[in-house]
Design a protein around this motif. Structure first.
Motif, PDB file in Angstrom:
ATOM      1  N   VAL A  15       0.802  -1.155   0.147  1.00  0.00           N
ATOM      2  CA  VAL A  15      -0.066  -0.170  -0.064  1.00  0.00           C
ATOM      3  C   VAL A  15       0.735   1.291   0.096  1.00  0.00           C
ATOM      4  CG1 VAL A  15      -1.627   1.382   1.211  1.00  0.00           C
ATOM      5  CG2 VAL A  15      -2.032  -1.080   1.158  1.00  0.00           C
ATOM      6  N   ALA A  16       1.971   1.240   0.315  1.00  0.00           N
ATOM      7  CA  ALA A  16       2.911   2.303   0.582  1.00  0.00           C
ATOM      8  C   ALA A  16       2.952   3.059  -0.714  1.00  0.00           C
ATOM      9  CB  ALA A  16       4.330   2.098   1.080  1.00  0.00           C
ATOM     10  N   PRO A  17       3.394   2.425  -1.660  1.00  0.00           N
ATOM     11  CA  PRO A  17       3.296   3.328  -2.973  1.00  0.00           C
ATOM     12  C   PRO A  17       1.892   4.069  -3.416  1.00  0.00           C
ATOM     13  CG  PRO A  17       3.819   1.169  -3.746  1.00  0.00           C
ATOM     14  CD  PRO A  17       3.520   0.951  -2.052  1.00  0.00           C
ATOM     15  N   LEU A  18       0.942   3.464  -3.043  1.00  0.00           N
ATOM     16  CA  LEU A  18      -0.408   4.112  -3.334  1.00  0.00           C
ATOM     17  C   LEU A  18      -0.496   5.502  -2.397  1.00  0.00           C
ATOM     18  CD1 LEU A  18      -3.431   1.798  -3.680  1.00  0.00           C
ATOM     19  CD2 LEU A  18      -2.845   3.827  -5.053  1.00  0.00           C
ATOM     20  N   THR A  54       8.615   1.399 -20.773  1.00  0.00           N
ATOM     21  CA  THR A  54       9.850   0.977 -20.237  1.00  0.00           C
ATOM     22  C   THR A  54       9.795   0.076 -19.005  1.00  0.00           C
ATOM     23  OG1 THR A  54      10.432   2.867 -19.126  1.00  0.00           O
ATOM     24  CG2 THR A  54      11.180   2.750 -21.703  1.00  0.00           C
ATOM     25  N   ALA A  55       9.095   0.601 -18.048  1.00  0.00           N
ATOM     26  CA  ALA A  55       8.983  -0.081 -16.767  1.00  0.00           C
ATOM     27  C   ALA A  55       8.196  -1.379 -16.725  1.00  0.00           C
ATOM     28  CB  ALA A  55       8.213   0.938 -15.673  1.00  0.00           C
ATOM     29  N   LEU A  56       7.385  -1.508 -17.821  1.00  0.00           N
ATOM     30  CA  LEU A  56       6.711  -2.820 -17.944  1.00  0.00           C
ATOM     31  C   LEU A  56       7.952  -3.846 -18.359  1.00  0.00           C
ATOM     32  CD1 LEU A  56       3.611  -2.235 -19.852  1.00  0.00           C
ATOM     33  CD2 LEU A  56       3.782  -3.139 -17.391  1.00  0.00           C
ATOM     34  N   GLY A  57       8.540  -3.486 -19.372  1.00  0.00           N
ATOM     35  CA  GLY A  57       9.709  -4.450 -19.679  1.00  0.00           C
ATOM     36  C   GLY A  57      10.769  -4.838 -18.311  1.00  0.00           C
ATOM     37  N   GLN A  58      11.084  -3.445 -17.934  1.00  0.00           N
ATOM     38  CA  GLN A  58      11.887  -3.699 -16.669  1.00  0.00           C
ATOM     39  C   GLN A  58      11.156  -4.726 -15.789  1.00  0.00           C
ATOM     40  OE1 GLN A  58      15.314  -3.455 -15.917  1.00  0.00           O
ATOM     41  NE2 GLN A  58      15.101  -1.334 -16.766  1.00  0.00           N
ATOM     42  N   ILE A 250      13.734   1.288 -13.817  1.00  0.00           N
ATOM     43  CA  ILE A 250      14.135   0.497 -12.771  1.00  0.00           C
ATOM     44  C   ILE A 250      13.163   1.252 -11.559  1.00  0.00           C
ATOM     45  CG2 ILE A 250      15.681  -0.442 -11.218  1.00  0.00           C
ATOM     46  CD1 ILE A 250      17.702  -0.091 -13.830  1.00  0.00           C
ATOM     47  N   ALA A 251      13.369   2.555 -11.363  1.00  0.00           N
ATOM     48  CA  ALA A 251      12.990   3.175 -10.290  1.00  0.00           C
ATOM     49  C   ALA A 251      11.509   3.077 -10.302  1.00  0.00           C
ATOM     50  CB  ALA A 251      13.358   4.825 -10.434  1.00  0.00           C
ATOM     51  N   ALA A 252      10.829   3.191 -11.385  1.00  0.00           N
ATOM     52  CA  ALA A 252       9.409   2.981 -11.393  1.00  0.00           C
ATOM     53  C   ALA A 252       8.860   1.590 -10.824  1.00  0.00           C
ATOM     54  CB  ALA A 252       8.638   3.108 -12.760  1.00  0.00           C
ATOM     55  N   ALA A 253       9.504   0.775 -11.355  1.00  0.00           N
ATOM     56  CA  ALA A 253       9.209  -0.579 -10.642  1.00  0.00           C
ATOM     57  C   ALA A 253       9.551  -0.866  -9.337  1.00  0.00           C
ATOM     58  CB  ALA A 253       9.842  -1.509 -11.554  1.00  0.00           C
ATOM     59  N   VAL A 254      10.512  -0.266  -8.912  1.00  0.00           N
ATOM     60  CA  VAL A 254      11.015  -0.614  -7.577  1.00  0.00           C
ATOM     61  C   VAL A 254      10.362   0.014  -6.636  1.00  0.00           C
ATOM     62  CG1 VAL A 254      13.043  -0.291  -6.013  1.00  0.00           C
ATOM     63  CG2 VAL A 254      13.299  -1.635  -8.303  1.00  0.00           C
ATOM     64  N   ILE A 255      10.080   1.401  -7.005  1.00  0.00           N
ATOM     65  CA  ILE A 255       9.151   2.314  -5.994  1.00  0.00           C
ATOM     66  C   ILE A 255       7.789   1.633  -5.879  1.00  0.00           C
ATOM     67  CG2 ILE A 255       7.675   4.327  -5.798  1.00  0.00           C
ATOM     68  CD1 ILE A 255      10.193   5.842  -7.227  1.00  0.00           C
ATOM     69  N   GLY A 256       7.328   1.133  -6.837  1.00  0.00           N
ATOM     70  CA  GLY A 256       6.105   0.346  -6.773  1.00  0.00           C
ATOM     71  C   GLY A 256       6.076  -1.100  -5.920  1.00  0.00           C
ATOM     72  N   GLY A 268       0.543  -4.316 -11.157  1.00  0.00           N
ATOM     73  CA  GLY A 268      -0.381  -3.205 -10.519  1.00  0.00           C
ATOM     74  C   GLY A 268       0.574  -2.466  -9.744  1.00  0.00           C
ATOM     75  N   GLN A 269       1.580  -3.008  -9.315  1.00  0.00           N
ATOM     76  CA  GLN A 269       2.582  -2.242  -8.595  1.00  0.00           C
ATOM     77  C   GLN A 269       3.611  -1.343  -9.142  1.00  0.00           C
ATOM     78  OE1 GLN A 269       4.430  -5.882  -6.426  1.00  0.00           O
ATOM     79  NE2 GLN A 269       3.966  -4.802  -4.681  1.00  0.00           N
ATOM     80  N   THR A 270       4.020  -1.848 -10.292  1.00  0.00           N
ATOM     81  CA  THR A 270       4.574  -1.082 -11.347  1.00  0.00           C
ATOM     82  C   THR A 270       3.872  -0.040 -11.741  1.00  0.00           C
ATOM     83  OG1 THR A 270       5.752  -3.142 -12.067  1.00  0.00           O
ATOM     84  CG2 THR A 270       5.839  -1.232 -13.794  1.00  0.00           C
ATOM     85  N   VAL A 271       2.728  -0.150 -12.127  1.00  0.00           N
ATOM     86  CA  VAL A 271       1.706   0.970 -12.606  1.00  0.00           C
ATOM     87  C   VAL A 271       1.783   2.147 -11.505  1.00  0.00           C
ATOM     88  CG1 VAL A 271      -0.700   1.769 -13.101  1.00  0.00           C
ATOM     89  CG2 VAL A 271       0.315  -0.547 -14.159  1.00  0.00           C
ATOM     90  N   CYS A 272       1.635   1.755 -10.146  1.00  0.00           N
ATOM     91  CA  CYS A 272       1.553   2.345  -9.190  1.00  0.00           C
ATOM     92  C   CYS A 272       2.830   3.380  -9.060  1.00  0.00           C
ATOM     93  CB  CYS A 272       1.388   1.834  -7.966  1.00  0.00           C
ATOM     94  SG  CYS A 272       0.390   2.759  -6.699  1.00  0.00           S
ATOM     95  N   GLY A 273       3.958   2.727  -9.059  1.00  0.00           N
ATOM     96  CA  GLY A 273       5.535   3.211  -9.168  1.00  0.00           C
ATOM     97  C   GLY A 273       5.554   4.226 -10.405  1.00  0.00           C
TER      98      GLY A 273
END
Lengths: 321, 391, 501
Positions: A15-18, A54-58, A250-256, A268-273
Motif C-alpha cells: 500500500v505504501a506506493p499508493l 519501459t517500466a513494464l519491460g523492466q 527501474i525506479a518506477a518498478a522498484v518504487i512500486g 499493478g505495483q509497477t503502474v503505481c510506481g
C-alpha cells in the motif's frame, strides 16, 4: 515477529506506493497548484506513458532476478535506425520499425546470452550492452545521426485521443496485457517461479533459460516501442538519449514494490510506481529543482522503497525460520 | 508501524525536494576572465576593437540600441618565448577535443582536421567523449608526445592542473570554444564570449516585452561553463536593468531535445511572456510544446541549428539566435600557429558569428542540409557532404 | 556424578523457532571427568541445545549453570572464555594454514602486541600431545593431514584453550576403523584429565562403548537419562523414537513383478567404475545407504537426469531414457531433493502454485491458468498427503518442514510419476511428520509406484526398504534383501570394514 505482523507489513509494502502517490499529489497541490493545469497534466500523462512502457519491460526482467541497464541505449538505437532508414518518409516506416525491433531483440538476446550462458551478473552484462550500443551509435553516426523522423510516428508520440496522450493509451493496453499474462497464464507462473528460485524451477522441469531470455528480449522490445514513442514525441533524432530512462524504468518498478531479488511484484505495483514517479518528476521541474534535484529526489525515493522492501523481506524470512 | 515508514520515505523525498528547490536556483559558476600569463601582455587598441566587433554585429542584427559591453581585460600577448622554427614536416599540434558525441563536436573536429591539412600541420588528436576526467588523461598523453602547441576544447575546470603542467613543459596552450582558468598559463582563449551570448539574448528578450513581464530561463547542463556563464551574465543584466522582469522559473534541459520539450511543456501553463534559452534544442522544444498545447509561442532565444529553422520555417515565431560556431576550431588552430611563429596574439579572441532574428530566417535556413547542421557554417560543400550534413 | 556439583548443567531449556519448538524443557547435567552421550533423532533438539550451551543461541526459557552458578552467555566468545568449547562434524580447520596456526586459531598469544611464537609453539605442542599428535610437524599445512588428524587438531584447539567442557558433535560421522579408534582414545584420555565431555553421536554402539552417562532427547525434551549400563541399543532406539520401531515400519507389502526401471552399466559423470546394473520393480522401495560423500546422492541424481552420465543406459517401462532432466521427467522419473528449499520449492509462491509447479501445463488451457482447476488440484493433494496449510494462498515458505516436504511430493505426484526418487526424505522434519511421510511412501508403493530413496538415517533405511544398496566411494558395494538387512552390516559395508562386500 509473529505471522500477523508479517502480513501487516507485507500489506504495508503493497500500500505504501499508493499512499505515497496520494501524499505526493497533495503536497504538489499545495506547493504548486499549477501542476494540475491541463498542459502539465498532459505532460504527466505523457511521462506516465513513456516511463511506463519501459517500466513494464523492466518489471519482467526484475521478476527473473535480473536488471536491464541497456534500455536507454535501445531507445537511442531505435531513433537512429528509424531516422536513417526512413529519412522522414512514412512509407518506409513499417520496415524501419521491423529493423528497430530486430536490433532491439538482438540486444535483448545478447543480454540473455551473457547472463545465462556466461553467468555474467545482469548488472554488468546489460551495462556492457549499453556501452556497446552507445559506442556503435557514436562511431557510426559520428554524433550526427542522418535522416529524420517520419511524421507518421507523431501519431504514436504526440497525438491525443479524447484528450489522452496516445503513449498513455499504449501503456494502459500493454499494462493490461502484461498484467494478465503474469497473473493468469502458465508463462507468467513460470516467470515467477524462475525468479523466486531458478534451481527449483529448473528441477521442476521449467526451461528456465528460455524464460529468462524471453524476459530480456521482451524488455528490449518494450524499449524499442518506447524509442518509437519518444522519437514521435520530439520529432527529432536524439541518439544520445537517456541514461535517465534506464534509471526511471527501474525506479518506477522498484518504487512500486517490485523486488530486485526476483519473483516478487505485480504489474499493478509497477503502474503505481510509474504514476508516483511521473508526478514526482514533473513536480520537481515545476519546483525548479534542476537536473541534480530530480535525480536526488528520485534516488531518495528509490532508497526509501528498497529500504521498505528489505524490511518486509527480512520479516518474511524470519517467519520461514 | 506501516504508516510511520511511509511517512519516513515520503518525508525524505519531500525534504530533498524542498531543499533542492531552494538551492536549485542559486547554482553559479565562478566567472574567470581569461588573461594570459607568462610573457608580457600589453594593452592594444586593435585587440579591443576586434573584441567589440562581435558585440556590435549582435547589437545591429538584433536591433538593440543599448548593448553595454562589460569591462574585460584585453591585451596582446608577447609570444616570442614560444617561438619555434617550423620543422620540415610542419608543426605538430595536439587537439584535445570533446569527441564526436554530438553534431556540434563532429563539425568542430572536422573543421580542425581540414584546416590542419591545409596548413600542413600534423594533428595529434584525442577524444574526451565529453568527459572532463577523461580529458585530464588526454592532455597528459598528448603532452607526452611533445607537440609544438596544444589546442584544448575544455570539458570542465578539472583540467586546469594538467594544462598548467603542459605549459610548464613548454607547450603553449590555446583554449578553444571555452575558457580555462588563467592560473593554468593558457596563452590565448579563442571562443565566442559567454557574456556576449548571455547579454545579447537577455537584451533582445527585454526589448520584446518592453522591459517587463514574466519569463523563464532554460539552460543546458548544470555546472557546465557553456551553460552557466551565459546564464549568469543574463541574470546580472536582468537584475541590474530590468527590475520589472520576473524570472518565474529556471530550468536545465541537458541540451537534450527530449528533455527540452518536457521542460517546455511544464512551462506552458505559466503564462510566460518570453523564454530565455541558450540553445536551439531548447527553442525547438519550446516551439513543439506550445504548438501542441495550442498556445502562441513566446519569443525565444538560443544558438543556431538547422533543425530549429526547419521546424519553424512556416510558423510565425519570434526568436533571436546567436551561433556558437563549431568551426571556430580553425581560428584556434591559426592562433596556435601564430604563437609558434612568435607573432603577438590577443589574450582573448571573441569569435565572430552573425546573430540573427526571425526576420532573416530565410537567409540562414539550409533546406537541403541535415537537421544536425550548425549555422551559418563555414565548411565547404564537400566537407558538408563528407560529413553527410548536406546533399 | 554422585552428589558432586556438575560442571555444566542445563535446566528446562525452551527454544522456539517460527513454526517449530526445537527445545521444550530439555535438561542435561554433565560432571567432570565424565563422557556424557547426547542422543536423539534428527530434529530432536540436539544441535539447538549445543548452540545454547556454546552461546550461539539464547534460550527462551530455562537456565545454564556452570559449577552450580547460573550463567548467561552473550555470545560464543563468552562461552569460550568460560571454558565451554564445541567441536563440530563440519571441520573448521583451515586447509591452507599450518598445523600451528590451526591449533592456535582465535587465541593468539602475544607479548607486547607481538605474536609470541615460542609460547604459541609450546602451547600447541602440548595440546597436540594430549590428542596423540605429539610428533606432527607444526609447520605442515592442515590439508596434507588425514581427516582423522584434522578432527584431532580441532580437539587440540579446544584443549589449548584450557577447556573445561568439551562438546563433540558427531566427531566420528565420517570416520572409520583405526581413525575412529584414535578419536575414542583421545576422548577417554581427555575425560581422564577431568574435563567434562558431551558426546553426540548417531552410532549407538559407539555410544555404549564410550559414554558413562546418556541423555536421550525426543521432540525437544530429555525423555530419559541415566548411566549407560542401563541402556542397551534397542532401549535407546525406543526412547529416541518413542515407540517400537516395528510400529513405525510395518512390514511392506510384496512388490510386483513388473520391471519399471532398468539400469545397465550406468556410470554417473566422472565415474570410471564398472557401472551399475539394477532393476527396479513396480511397488518396490529401495534404500540407498552409505556415508556422506559415498555417491548416494550422485546416483539418485543420475537416475533423475540431473548431472550427466559417463556411460550406461536407463530404461523406464522398456523405453530408453536419454540423459537430461526433461527426458527423465517426461519418462516419469522424478526427484525429491534433499535441499527442498533450494531445489524443490519456490518458497515465495502460494502453496497451490508449488503443488502445480511441475504440472502447470495441465492446469492451463491453451496457456490460460484455470484457477478453479488449480484449486481443485491443491485440495486433492492436501487431502491425499495431509498437507497442513491455512489455505491454497498461504506462502509455501510459511509451512513447517514436514508440510513443505509434502508439497514437494504433491508437486511430483501431480505428474503421475512411475519412479519416485527421494534424497534424505525426512531430514529436518519432526518425528510426527516423519511417520506420515513413511506411511505415504508405503502407500504410493502399494499403488504400484517404484521408490528409491537415499538416507543417512539407518533406522529409516532398515525400516522402510525392501532392498538396500550400500554405496562407498561412488560405487554400489553391497545389496541386501529385507530379511538380511541389519544396521551393523550396512555400516560395515559403508565403512569397508566388514567381511561382507
Amino acid at each position: 515477529m509473529n505471522r500477523a505482523g508479517a502480513l501487516a507489513s507485507d500489506f504495508g509494502a503493497r500500500v505504501a506506493p499508493l499512499a505515497g502517490l496520494v501524499i505526493v499529489l497533495i503536497a504538489a497541490a499545495i506547493t504548486s497548484p499549477s501542476l494540475f493545469e491541463s498542459s502539465n497534466l498532459r505532460l504527466i500523462l505523457f511521462q506516465i506513458g513513456l516511463i511506463g512502457i519501459t517500466a513494464l519491460g523492466q518489471t519482467l526482467v526484475l521478476l527473473v532476478a535480473g536488471i536491464d541497464l541497456s534500455v536507454g541505449a535501445v531507445i537511442g538505437l531505435t531513433a537512429v535506425i528509424v531516422a536513417a532508414h526512413t529519412d522522414g518518409s512514412d512509407g518506409a516506416l513499417p520496415v524501419a520499425i521491423l529493423l528497430a525491433a530486430a536490433a532491439g531483440a538482438g540486444v535483448g538476446l545478447l543480454n540473455a546470452l551473457l547472463v545465462i550462458v556466461r553467468g555474467v551478473p545482469p548488472f554488468v552484462a546489460t551495462f556492457a550492452s549499453f556501452v556497446l550500443v552507445e559506442g556503435v551509435i557514436t562511431a557510426v553516426t559520428r554524433g550526427a545521426p542522418s535522416g529524420s523522423i517520419p511524421s507518421g510516428l507523431h501519431t504514436l508520440g504526440a497525438d491525443r485521443v479524447a484528450g489522452i496522450p496516445v503513449p498513455l493509451l499504449v501503456f494502459a493496453v500493454l499494462a493490461l496485457v502484461v498484467g494478465v499474462i503474469l497473473a493468469r497464464t502458465s508463462a507468467g507462473r513460470r516467470l515467477y517461479a524462475t525468479g523466486l528460485n531458478p534451481r527449483a524451477a529448473a528441477m521442476s522441469g521449467i526451461r528456465t533459460p528460455l524464460v529468462v531470455a524471453s524476459a530480456y528480449v521482451a524488455c528490449a522490445l518494450f524499449a524499442v516501442l518506447a524509442g518509437l514513442v519518444d522519437a514521435g514525441y520530439i520529432g527529432y533524432v536524439d541518439a544520445q538519449l537517456s541514461r535517465e530512462l534506464n534509471l526511471e524504468s527501474i525506479a518506477a518498478a522498484v518504487i512500486g514494490g517490485v523486488a530486485l531479488t526476483g519473483g516478487e511484484g505485480t504489474v499493478g505495483q509497477t503502474v503505481c510506481g510509474v504514476l508516483l514517479l511521473a508526478v514526482l518528476l514533473v513536480w520537481m521541474v515545476e519546483l525548479g529543482t534542476g537536473v541534480g534535484g530530480q535525480l536526488a529526489v528520485e534516488g531518495a525515493v528509490i532508497l526509501g522503497a528498497v529500504w521498505l522492501q528489505r524490511q518486509t523481506l527480512s520479516q518474511k524470512r524470519s517467519v520461514k525460520g | 508501524m506501516f504508516s510511520r515508514r511511509v511517512w519516513f520515505v515520503l518525508g525524505l523525498g519531500l525534504l530533498s525536494a524542498l531543499v533542492l528547490a531552494a538551492c536549485g536556483g542559486s547554482k553559479e559558476g565562478t566567472e574567470e576572465t581569461a588573461t594570459a600569463s607568462g610573457g608580457g601582455c600589453k594593452p592594444s587598441k586593435s585587440v579591443e576593437t576586434a573584441y567589440d566587433k562581435a558585440w556590435e554585429q549582435g547589437e545591429q542584427a538584433l536591433e538593440l540600441t543599448k548593448l553595454e559591453i562589460p569591462k574585460t581585460e584585453l591585451c596582446e600577448v608577447d609570444t616570442s618565448k614560444w617561438q619555434k622554427e617550423e620543422p620540415s614536416g610542419g608543426y605538430k599540434i595536439a587537439f584535445a577535443a570533446q569527441g564526436p558525441t554530438n553534431s556540434w563536436a563532429a563539425e568542430n573536429e572536422e573543421a580542425f582536421k581540414t584546416k590542419a591539412g591545409e596548413l600542413g600541420v600534423e594533428e595529434l588528436y584525442a577524444s574526451a567523449d565529453g568527459d572532463a576526467t577523461k580529458q585530464v588523461d588526454n592532455i597528459q598523453q598528448l603532452a607526452s608526445q611533445e607537440p609544438d602547441a596544444m589546442v584544448v576544447v575544455p570539458m570542465g575546470s578539472s583540467i586546469t592542473g594538467q594544462v598548467k603542467a603542459a605549459t610548464a613543459q613548454g607547450i603553449p596552450v590555446v583554449a578553444c570554444a571555452g575558457t580555462i582558468a588563467p592560473s593554468s598559463g593558457v596563452v590565448s582563449t579563442v571562443t565566442r564570449s559567454y557574456e556576449l551570448q548571455g547579454r545579447l539574448w537577455a537584451e533582445w528578450i527585454a526589448k520584446q516585452i518592453d522591459g517587463k513581464g514574466r519569463i523563464a530561463m532554460i539552460s543546458g547542463i548544470a555546472g557546465v561553463p557553456t551553460a552557466e556563464y551565459p546564464k549568469k551574465a543574463a541574470e546580472e543584466l536582468f537584475a541590474e536593468k530590468y527590475p520589472e522582469i520576473e524570472i518565474v522559473s529556471k530550468q536545465y534541459d541537458d541540451w537534450s531535445p527530449t528533455k527540452a520539450k518536457t521542460v517546455a511543456a511544464s512551462l506552458v501553463s505559466k503564462n510566460l511572456d518570453a523564454i530565455w534559452s541558450d540553445s536551439s534544442f531548447t527553442a525547438l522544444g519550446v516551439y513543439e510544446a506550445y504548438k501542441e498545447a495550442g498556445r502562441p509561442v513566446p519569443p525565444v532565444t538560443g544558438d543556431a541549428s538547422n533543425a530549429y529553422l526547419k521546424a519553424i520555417q512556416n510558423a510565425d515565431v519570434k526568436f533571436a539566435l546567436s551561433p556558437f560556431p563549431p568551426e571556430m576550431s580553425t581560428q584556434c588552430l591559426e592562433t596556435a600557429i601564430s604563437i609558434l611563429k612568435g607573432e603577438p596574439v590577443p589574450n582573448f579572441v571573441n569569435v565572430e558569428a552573425p546573430a540573427f532574428t526571425d526576420k532573416e530566417k530565410e537567409k540562414y535556413l539550409r533546406p537541403e542540409c541535415s537537421e544536425n547542421l550548425w549555422i551559418p557554417t563555414k565548411l565547404s560543400d564537400e566537407e558538408l557532404k563528407s560529413l553527410k550534413l548536406c546533399e | 556424578m554422585s552428589g558432586a556439583v556438575p560442571v555444566l548443567e542445563a535446566r528446562g531449556l525452551v527454544k522456539e523457532f517460527p513454526g517449530v519448538r526445537a527445545l521444550d524443557g530439555a535438561s542435561i547435567a554433565c560432571g567432570a571427568g565424565h563422557v556424557h552421550a547426547l542422543v536423539g533423532e534428527n530434529g530432536a533438539g540436539k544441535s539447538t541445545m549445543v548452540r545454547i550451551l556454546t552461546g550461539n543461541e539464547s534460550a527462551d526459557a530455562g537456565e545454564v549453570l556452570l559449577d552450580g552458578q547460573v550463567v548467561r552467555f552473550g555470545g560464543p566468545r563468552e562461552a569460550l572464555a568460560a571454558g565451554v568449547t564445541a567441536v563440530y562434524q563440519e571441520l573448521t580447520v583451515l586447509p591452507a594454514m599450518s598445523v600451528l596456526d590451526n591449533v592456535m586459531l582465535g587465541q593468539e598469544r602475544t607479548r607486547r602486541r607481538v605474536l609470541d611464537n615460542r609460547e604459541r609453539r609450546r602451547v600447541a605442542r602440548e595440546a597436540l600431545g594430549r590428542v596423540g599428535l605429539g610428533d606432527v610437524d607444526l609447520g605442515r599445512r592442515a590439508e596434507d593431514l588425514s581427516l582423522a588428524s584434522r578432527q584431532l587438531i580441532e580437539i587440540a584447539r579446544a584443549l589449548a584453550r584450557e577447556t573445561r567442557v568439551l562438546i563433540l558433535d558427531e566427531p566420528t560421522a565420517v570416520l572409520a576403523g583405526e581413525a575412529l579408534e584414535s578419536i575414542h582414545r583421545v576422548v577417554r584420555s581427555v575425560a581422564a584429565e577431568g574435563i567434562a565431555v558431551i558426546y553426540i553421536s548417531h552410532l549407538l554402539e559407539e555410544v555404549r562403548e564410550l559414554a558413562d552417562q546418556v541423555t536421550v532427547l525426543r521432540d525437544g525434551k530429555d525423555v530419559s537419562t541415566g548411566p549407560i549400563a542401563a541402556y542397551d541399543v534397542p532401549k535407546m532406539v525406543r526412547e529416541m523414537v518413542g515407540r517400537d520401531v516395528d510400529s513405525v515400519f510395518p512390514d511392506p507389502a510384496p512388490h510386483g513383478e513388473e520391471v519399471v526401471m532398468s539400469v545397465a552399466g550406468l556410470r554417473p559423470r566422472g565415474d570410471d567404475g564398472p557401472g551399475l546394473d539394477f532393476e527396479l520393480h513396480a511397488g518396490e522401495i529401495v534404500g540407498l545407504a552409505g556415508l556422506l560423500g559415498s555417491g548416494r546422492t550422485r546416483l539418485l541424481r543420475t537416475f533423475a537426469g540431473d548431472g550427466g552420465r559417463s556411460g550406461g543406459k536407463i530404461a523406464v517401462g522398456g523405453r530408453e531414457v536419454r540423459a537430461g532432466l526433461h527426458a527423465a521427467i517426461d519418462a516419469g522419473v522424478v526427484l525429491v531433493p534433499e535441499e527442498r528449499k533450494v531445489e524443490g520449492l519456490a518458497l515465495g509462491l502460494p502453496v497451490r502454485a508449488n503443488v502445480t509447479l511441475a504440472s502447470i501445463a495441465g492446469i492451463a488451457r491453451g496457456g490460460w491458468l484455470d484457477r478453479r482447476r488449480e484449486k481443485r488440484a491443491y485440495e486433492e493433494e492436501r487431502e491425499r498427503l495431509g498437507i497442513r496449510a491455512s489455505g491454497p494462498e498461504q506462502l509455501t515458505g510459511q509451512l513447517s518442514g514436514g508440510n513443505q516436504q509434502k508439497v514437494v511430493l504433491a508437486k511430483w505426484l501431480r505428474t503421475r510419476p512411475r519412479v519416485l526418487l527421494l534424497d534424505e526424505p525426512t531430514r529436518g522434519i519432526d518425528v510426527g511428520a516423519k511417520a506420515e511421510i513413511y506411511a505415504l511412501i508405503r502407500e504410493l508403493a502399494a499403488q504400484g509406484m517404484a521408490v528409491v530413496f537415499a538416507s543417512s538415517d539407518l533406522t529409516e533405511v532398515v525400516g522402510l526398504s525392501q532392498r538396500v544398496l550400500v554405496c562407498r566411494d561412488g560405487q554400489v558395494v553391497g545389496r541386501l534383501e529385507r530379511e538380511d538387512v541389519d544396521p551393523e552390516g550396512i555400516m560395515h559395508m559403508a565403512f569397508g570394514t566388514g567381511a561382507a562386500a
